[in-house]
Design an enzyme around this catalytic site. Structure first.
Site, PDB file in Angstrom:
ATOM      1  N   CYS A  76       6.825  -7.481   6.517  1.00 37.41           N
ATOM      2  CA  CYS A  76       8.452  -7.248   7.188  1.00 37.41           C
ATOM      3  C   CYS A  76       8.928  -7.474   8.252  1.00 37.41           C
ATOM      4  CB  CYS A  76       7.971  -6.222   8.099  1.00 37.41           C
ATOM      5  SG  CYS A  76       9.683  -5.465   9.078  1.00 37.41           S
ATOM      6  N   CYS A  97       2.596  -4.351  15.288  1.00 36.41           N
ATOM      7  CA  CYS A  97       3.014  -3.635  13.601  1.00 36.41           C
ATOM      8  C   CYS A  97       2.139  -4.638  12.704  1.00 36.41           C
ATOM      9  CB  CYS A  97       3.416  -3.093  13.134  1.00 36.41           C
ATOM     10  SG  CYS A  97       4.435  -2.962  11.558  1.00 36.41           S
ATOM     11  N   CYS A 121       3.418   8.097   1.630  1.00 41.98           N
ATOM     12  CA  CYS A 121       4.020   7.434   2.464  1.00 41.98           C
ATOM     13  C   CYS A 121       4.243   5.709   1.698  1.00 41.98           C
ATOM     14  CB  CYS A 121       2.369   6.586   4.146  1.00 41.98           C
ATOM     15  SG  CYS A 121       3.589   5.818   4.390  1.00 41.98           S
ATOM     16  N   GLU A 177       0.774  -0.979  -0.018  1.00 36.71           N
ATOM     17  CA  GLU A 177       0.169  -0.315  -0.531  1.00 36.71           C
ATOM     18  C   GLU A 177       0.894   1.214   0.256  1.00 36.71           C
ATOM     19  OE1 GLU A 177      -4.005  -1.168   2.166  1.00 36.71           O
ATOM     20  OE2 GLU A 177      -1.638  -1.444   3.462  1.00 36.71           O
ATOM     21  N   CYS A 219       7.770  -5.808  15.048  1.00 34.94           N
ATOM     22  CA  CYS A 219       7.194  -5.494  16.082  1.00 34.94           C
ATOM     23  C   CYS A 219       5.809  -5.353  16.876  1.00 34.94           C
ATOM     24  CB  CYS A 219       7.706  -3.833  15.617  1.00 34.94           C
ATOM     25  SG  CYS A 219       9.018  -3.167  15.353  1.00 34.94           S
ATOM     26  N   CYS A 244       0.332   4.929   7.289  1.00 30.03           N
ATOM     27  CA  CYS A 244       1.940   5.050   7.366  1.00 30.03           C
ATOM     28  C   CYS A 244       2.005   3.755   8.732  1.00 30.03           C
ATOM     29  CB  CYS A 244       2.858   6.237   7.476  1.00 30.03           C
ATOM     30  SG  CYS A 244       2.194   6.602   5.539  1.00 30.03           S
TER      31      CYS A 244
END
Ligand code: SAH
Ligand code: SF4
Length: 369
Positions: free
Chosen positions: A112, A119, A105, A92, A116, A341
């Site tokens: 990822c 997230c 953004c 995105e 985290c 973002c």
């Protein structure tokens, strides 16, 4: 042989490519301007390039745009695009217009690997790095589609933040040429102060970025102590806070601004107590040029975490401000379209866990430069 995607090149790379084709260096600049400044999609549009070069390019090169899966516009003007990057992956980008700027953004990876706790991208796992062309194509799309829509040839995007999906400094070799395209006067001509790389703290790559392309830096801190940061940002076990801050100080020698922005996601009763604000003051005050950006947590079901209440955020901010640290509370944008973002939730084929997950969560949007 597959056609080369010209969006993969910064100007230096494109020049080398043109030289391989037996073309003069200035042809690369012309081509680069056609692609990034004028948004040409077809070599035939490039009227001042010799016909012979245009037909040479037809055979060996392409301009690979991203295909749009969906576009949502918020009542506040924020636009979120979901792009297909193949193999069951989607990423995105979010466009955030404001009075004095327009920020895009951008995502750097499908998923990822940092993982985290707060997230949703991190919860999806990691699929793959985006190529330079895929990073640049997000900006190309926003800039030129919006210009066309608004019937203008004026520049639209004034700021870029690498705060979409992924950890940009874990995709370093694709990131740097993409940043160079953004900064190049023949490309998007953005100033270094208006291009921000946000990182969870990949220390060696902060040092490399300082040498290769020192743009504005945002660091996702989220905790004032190592034991807590270890839990929230697992990368902290590898690069603990003291090492991270030392790298930030080294970065400041070459940075386009005299401060680092520290992002701090406010999690109810996890990292938002006044005592933790005091710890943060002890950690940062007089130790590093900094600003703190408090981000209200955007919850998603799998996180098991809660957004700090407004009074807790205010009390935390007050401690920092009283200590003389410039502190902002990030405003949320595009809530009605789940746009933001850092908390984006495309669709990712998780190569580490071998299943597809789709998580959607409303997110906050960065305000920088
Ligand atoms: N990987 C990079 C950049 C992408 S994340 C980084 O971590 O810095 C961009 C920002 O969004 C980071 O500061 C991140 O901590 C924040 N973020 C992630 N999940 C969030 C959530 N659920 N609510 C609010 N902010 C979040
Ligand atoms: Fe990755 Fe950044 Fe999300 Fe952490 S906050 S999982 S580093 S995208």
């Amino acid at each position: 042989m597959d056609a080369v995607n010209l969006l993969d090149y910064d100007l230096e790379g494109l020049t080398a490519f043109c030289e391989q084709l037996g073309e003069k260096r200035f042809r690369a600049t012309q081509l680069f301007r056609w692609i990034h400044q004028k948004g040409a999609t077809d070599f035939d549009q490039m009227s001042d390039l010799a016909k012979s070069l245009r037909s040479k390019l037809q055979g060996v090169a392409t301009l690979k745009r991203l295909s749009v899966i969906s576009e949502h516009m918020s009542s506040d003007g924020t636009i979120k695009w979901l792009f297909d990057v193949g193999g069951g992956n989607a990423v995105e980008s979010v466009y955030i217009p404001e009075d004095d700027r327009a920020t895009l953004c951008i995502s750097s990876q499908a998923g990822c690997a940092v993982g985290c706790r707060f997230c949703s991208t991190g919860h999806q796992g990691f699929s793959r790095n985006l190529s330079t062309g895929e990073i640049v194509a997000q900006l190309w799309h926003a800039e030129h589609v919006l210009r066309q829509r608004l019937g203008t040839s004026d520049r639209i995007i004034s700021n870029v933040v690498m705060m979409g999906m992924g950890e940009p400094l874990q995709n370093y070799s694709a990131l740097v040429p993409a940043l160079k395209v953004m900064l190049d006067d023949h490309g998007y001509g953005l100033s270094r102060r208006r291009v921000t790389v946000s990182t969870s703290g990949v220390v060696p790559m902060i040092d490399r970025l300082r040498e290769d392309c020192p743009v504005a830096l945002a660091v996702s801190l989220h905790a004032p102590t190592d034991p807590l940061r270890d839990q929230l940002v697992p990368l902290n076990k590898k690069y603990p806070i003291a090492e991270l801050l030392a790298a930030c100080n080294r970065y400041l020698d070459k940075a386009p601004r005299d401060f680092i922005t520290f992002e701090y996601c406010m999690l109810q009763e996890v990292n938002d107590a006044p005592e933790q604000a005091h710890e943060l003051v002890r950690l940062l005050k007089n130790k590093i040029g900094c600003k703190i950006n408090l981000i209200p947590f955007n919850p998603f079901p799998a996180s098991g975490l809660i957004r700090s209440t407004h009074p807790r955020v205010q009390a935390f901010a007050e401690v920092l401000i009283q200590a003389g640290i410039v502190t902002t509370v990030r405003k949320t944008r595009g809530d009605d379209i789940d746009a933001a973002c850092g908390q984006l939730a495309g669709e990712v084929q998780d190569r580490t866990r071998a299943h597809i997950r789709m998580v959607r969560a409303p997110v906050t949007v960065a305000k920088s430069a």
